[in-house]
Enzyme design. Structure first.
Site, short mmCIF file in Angstrom:
data_model
loop_
_atom_site.label_atom_id
_atom_site.label_comp_id
_atom_site.label_asym_id
_atom_site.label_seq_id
_atom_site.Cartn_x
_atom_site.Cartn_y
_atom_site.Cartn_z
N ARG A 258 0.85 -1.19 0.00
CA ARG A 258 0.00 0.00 0.00
C ARG A 258 0.88 1.24 0.00
O ARG A 258 1.85 1.32 0.73
CB ARG A 258 -0.92 0.01 1.22
CG ARG A 258 -1.92 -1.14 1.19
CD ARG A 258 -2.87 -1.13 2.36
NE ARG A 258 -3.67 -2.36 2.35
CZ ARG A 258 -4.56 -2.68 3.30
NH1 ARG A 258 -4.74 -1.87 4.31
NH2 ARG A 258 -5.24 -3.80 3.21
N ARG A 273 2.94 1.73 10.16
CA ARG A 273 2.40 2.08 8.84
C ARG A 273 3.51 1.96 7.81
O ARG A 273 4.30 2.88 7.60
CB ARG A 273 1.83 3.50 8.87
CG ARG A 273 0.94 3.82 7.69
CD ARG A 273 0.44 5.26 7.77
NE ARG A 273 -0.38 5.51 8.94
CZ ARG A 273 -1.70 5.30 8.98
NH1 ARG A 273 -2.33 4.85 7.91
NH2 ARG A 273 -2.39 5.55 10.08
N GLU A 347 -5.97 0.07 15.43
CA GLU A 347 -6.63 -0.95 14.61
C GLU A 347 -5.66 -2.03 14.13
O GLU A 347 -4.58 -1.73 13.62
CB GLU A 347 -7.29 -0.30 13.39
CG GLU A 347 -8.01 -1.29 12.49
CD GLU A 347 -7.74 -1.04 11.00
OE1 GLU A 347 -7.52 -2.02 10.28
OE2 GLU A 347 -7.72 0.14 10.59
N SER A 350 -9.91 -5.63 10.52
CA SER A 350 -11.07 -4.95 9.95
C SER A 350 -12.02 -5.98 9.37
O SER A 350 -11.64 -6.73 8.46
CB SER A 350 -10.60 -3.96 8.87
OG SER A 350 -11.69 -3.21 8.40
N ARG A 388 2.31 -4.94 11.84
CA ARG A 388 1.51 -4.09 12.73
C ARG A 388 1.21 -4.76 14.07
O ARG A 388 1.32 -4.13 15.12
CB ARG A 388 0.21 -3.68 12.04
CG ARG A 388 -0.69 -2.85 12.94
CD ARG A 388 -1.83 -2.22 12.19
NE ARG A 388 -1.37 -1.11 11.38
CZ ARG A 388 -2.08 0.00 11.17
NH1 ARG A 388 -3.27 0.12 11.72
NH2 ARG A 388 -1.62 0.97 10.41
#
Length: 425
Positions: A258, A273, A347, A350, A388
């Site tokens: 990403r 991130r 987070e 999801s 993460r």
């Protein structure tokens, strides 16, 4: 994508969904194009019927009448040929706008603008109180030489990382734990390539919006995928499955990429991130039934919660509001794990139910027990994503002497070790 008939009959419902989800949709233009397309197709059908009726007159006509009839038929054919490109142009524009139409959120979804309006529905685990000064995950990695950031950034660019020794083994162990959990639950384990075609990204709804988030390889007409959901969602594209084939449960293990456009200045240090990561993704294709979909949505969420509990991490579950749930979602939950150094939850999972929104984009269907062809429902949720999850894992399990506690569920994958690292404090 929604059914065009539904949009025609329920424009205000669609308009409200776009407003609540903050989707830039020109619904008036969509309805205008739809009406124009219907008129053009009707006109072509009427002309073709006229031409057919006209052609039947020619064999019965006198020699004197035939030239005029043939000329009239030719003129009708020219009108049809002139209209066909217009139909193609209108159809192409209409389909482009249709791809922007959001799914209608469930009535129970909280209204809101962004993540500040999400609603906490559950907490689990216990936030630890340290009797020593805790380190953040970067300090812990540096202490044990478990990661390298600066040199690898010179080689691979910003937001890159390189795990070392026990940290690499820990990452692999967490993925193996997740895969074992899913396999026991009946999921088919699948490795997916990093690459995908544009059509697959359109199929999940990552495109045509989100172009700035995806790495594109134009010479190869390929993209780097941001989740195994992209490939898994298109595995049965253009198929008509049997109802007995459903549900299909996939656990996709893949590298993910990403660009993180728009996140400059946020989480620039460490592992939170990054541009490339590894993920095990839960993905389900089930029959077109709201209750069935809700059942699997609950099961997906419970599986992620189970994995977090096995990792012995404090967490909470939040329900995402309309403005933070994404265009294709009917209902969405996030699992967030506690990060001590930030004193907040972040987070890590999801969990989304999309009903037939994705299946209509990929033409993934099944034939029900009565022989009717239906669009499938799709659902997805993270099982685990690294690096993460390593952030809350390291920070929550650190010991005063610098070692990292290994929860019992992970020890079989790490040589039965109760701690990682040496005593360095």
């Amino acid at each position: 994508m929604l059914e065009l008939k539904f949009i025609r009959e329920n424009p205000e419902i669609v308009r409200k969904a776009a407003k609540d989800k903050r989707v830039d949709l020109n619904l008036d233009r969509l309805l205008e194009l739809d009406e124009k397309l219907v008129k053009l197709k009707t006109e072509i059908q009427e002309l073709q019927a006229l031409r057919n009726a006209h052609s039947k007159k020619i064999p019965q006509a006198t020699p004197e009448e035939r030239p005029a009839l043939i000329e009239q038929g030719r003129e009708i054919g020219l009108k049809v040929d002139q209209l066909k490109p217009l139909v193609n142009d209108v159809e192409e524009e209409l389909n482009a706008v249709l791809l922007l139409v959001p799914q209608i959120p469930d009535k129970s979804v909280p209204l809101g603008v962004d993540d500040k309006d999400n609603v906490e529905v559950k907490k689990g685990g216990k936030v630890k109180t340290f009797d020593f000064k805790p380190l953040d995950h970067i300090e812990l990695l540096d202490l044990h030489k478990w990661a390298e950031f600066e040199r690898i950034a010179e080689v691979s660019g910003s937001r890159s990382y390189s795990l070392r020794n026990e940290m690499l083994l820990l990452e692999l162990s967490i993925h193996r734990l997740a895969l074992d959990v899913l396999r026991k639950k009946g999921f088919t384990l699948v490795s997916t390539p990093a690459f995908c075609r544009r059509k697959a990204l359109v199929g999940t709804g990552h495109l045509p919006t989100g172009e700035d988030q995806v790495y594109h390889l134009p010479e190869d007409e390929l993209y780097l995928s941001g989740t195994a959901e992209v490939q898994l969602n298109s595995l049965h594209a253009d198929e008509i499955l049997k109802e007995s084939d459903l549900p299909i449960l996939y656990a996709g293990y893949s590298p993910c990429f990403r660009r993180e456009a728009g996140s400059y200045g946020r989480d620039v240090r460490g592992l939170m991130r990054v541009h490339q990561f590894m993920k095990v993704e839960q993905f389900i294709i089930c029959k077109n039934d709201a209750a069935e979909s809700a059942k699997w949505h609950k099961a997906l969420l419970e599986t992620s919660e189970e994995i977090v509990q096995m990792l012995e991490l404090p967490y909470r579950i939040i329900e995402c509001c309309t403005g933070d749930m994404g265009a294709g979602k009917v209902k969405m939950f996030d699992v967030e794990c506690w990060v001590p150094s930030e004193e907040k939850y972040r987070e890590t999972h999801s969990c989304s139910a999309l009903h037939d929104w994705q299946a209509r984009r990929t033409e993934t269907r099944y034939r029900d027990s009565e022989g009717k062809v239906m669009y499938c429902h799709t659902l997805n949720n993270t099982a685990v994503a690294t690096p993460r999850i390593l952030v809350p894992f390291l920070e929550n399990h650190q010991q005063a002497d610098g070692r990292i506690f290994v929860p019992a569920a992970l020890r079989p994958y790490l040589g039965a070790s109760e701690f990682l690292g040496e005593k360095l404090r």
